[in-house]
Scaffold this active site. Structure first.
Site, mmCIF file in Angstrom:
data_model
loop_
_atom_site.group_PDB
_atom_site.id
_atom_site.type_symbol
_atom_site.label_atom_id
_atom_site.label_comp_id
_atom_site.label_asym_id
_atom_site.label_seq_id
_atom_site.Cartn_x
_atom_site.Cartn_y
_atom_site.Cartn_z
ATOM 1 N N LYS A 145 3.036 18.798 2.784
ATOM 2 C CA LYS A 145 2.347 19.074 4.042
ATOM 3 C C LYS A 145 3.064 18.359 5.173
ATOM 4 C CE LYS A 145 -2.170 18.485 6.265
ATOM 5 N NZ LYS A 145 -3.513 17.868 6.143
ATOM 6 N N LYS B 70 3.009 13.958 2.293
ATOM 7 C CA LYS B 70 2.299 14.264 3.535
ATOM 8 C C LYS B 70 2.969 13.505 4.675
ATOM 9 C CE LYS B 70 -2.319 14.200 5.612
ATOM 10 N NZ LYS B 70 -3.741 13.842 5.394
ATOM 11 N N GLU C 106 7.627 9.565 -3.661
ATOM 12 C CA GLU C 106 6.178 9.722 -3.578
ATOM 13 C C GLU C 106 5.668 10.689 -4.659
ATOM 14 O OE1 GLU C 106 3.848 8.369 -1.850
ATOM 15 O OE2 GLU C 106 4.765 7.424 -0.089
#
Length: 328
Positions: free
Chosen positions: A249, A196, A234
């Site tokens: 995202k 994100k 991540e």
């Protein structure tokens, strides 16, 4: 002219039926998750000014919205809560009668088979607008995990089918997985917002969810848009900690990241086609500058071609209608 030798690729583009026959990437209504913004109150249906066609809806009007969603063949929704009251630790996020918990029960009462994805975060519920516990202007990581676990458990108890933590705290998947398992929710999958970015494309969402930070920004916990390898680190951490889905995202400016994640991890990849991407297209279409249907279908097909399995998109209802019309 002498004899030329070359490949005739155009043979497979000669007619609409041939193009359809050899098409490599397809959109299906089952690919989509439709976001819903649920507000407290009665008879509330407020169009988000920066997101034409997207509404904040109160619980008493939710059934009407669900009827349309189900009739279009959409199988999944993701719920965001917009509470009336907020505090410094986001109590409304994990209250047993919080707005998302009540909305989940309402969905399951009317349509038990409709998949409910619960956004698991604190920012809509905190008076400072950040995704965790704040001390001296800084969002604390470890101290925030316990509240996120409480939120996930309360959402699972309310009937959520999938928990989707979006806060980007280190260790959030591990903490939530442990918490769910200890409460007997081993069967509930985690759809992690694994990758994100701290993006300017989120602006209209903050109008819809009333979640604008009251100070600073989220750059200390969301990712730098310039970074690529960090995305793999991540995602790797979240897979190791127990994530069942990986969200990237935003979507449109990060197709390279979607492909990287798809190539490196054997898990369903979810792209969040975010509010800014939606609003830009809606604004351009309203001005007559683009063909909205053609642009949206091309964009979402591109996301699937890049490696997306599932797409969270505010266009889900529109696309479901267009696909139905194409079949007929």
């Amino acid at each position: 002219m002498g004899k030329l030798e070359f490949k005739r690729h155009r043979r497979l583009r000669h007619s609409a039926n041939i193009r359809s026959m050899v098409r490599e990437t397809h959109l299906h209504v089952e690919d989509f998750i439709y976001p819903l913004f649920i507000v407290e109150g009665v008879n509330e249906k407020n169009e988000v000014s920066s997101m034409p066609g997207v509404f904040q809806i109160s619980l008493d009007l939710l059934k009407e919205e669900l009827d349309e969603i189900v009739n279009l063949g959409i199988k999944s929704v993701i719920l965001f809560g917009v509470p009336k009251e907020k505090d410094d630790c986001g109590t409304g996020a994990f209250h047993d009668h919080g707005i998302v918990q009540e909305a989940t029960r309402e969905v399951k009462k009317h349509y038990p088979e409709l998949l409910v994805v619960a956004d698991t975060c604190l920012c809509e519920y905190t008076d400072h607008g950040h995704c965790g516990v704040v001390e001296n202007g800084y969002v604390l990581n470890d101290e925030s995990l316990g509240l996120l676990v409480k939120t996930a458990i309360s959402q699972a108890k309310a009937g959520a089918d999938i928990i989707a933590p979006s806060n980007m705290m280190d260790g959030f998947v591990a903490a939530i997985r442990q918490g769910l398992d200890e409460e007997g929710f081993e069967h509930i999958p985690i759809m992690s917002y694994a990758v994100k970015y701290s993006s300017a494309f989120y602006g209209p969402f903050r109008d819809a969810a009333n979640s604008t930070p009251q100070f600073g920004d989220r750059k200390t916990y969301q990712m730098d848009p310039a970074n690529r390898m960090e995305a793999l680190r991540e995602a790797q951490s979240d897979i190791e900690e127990g994530a069942d889905f990986l969200i990237v995202k935003p979507a449109l400016s990060y197709m390279d990241i979607i492909r990287d994640v798809k190539n490196n991890f054997n898990a369903p990849i979810v792209a969040y086609n975010v509010s800014g991407e939606y609003s830009m297209i809606k604004a351009a279409a309203a001005n007559g500058w683009i063909n909205e249907e053609a642009i949206v279908m091309e964009m979402l097909t591109g996301l699937k071609r890049a490696g997306t399995d599932i797409i969270i998109t505010y266009f889900a209802k529109d696309v479901a209608k267009w696909l139905k019309e194409a079949r007929n």
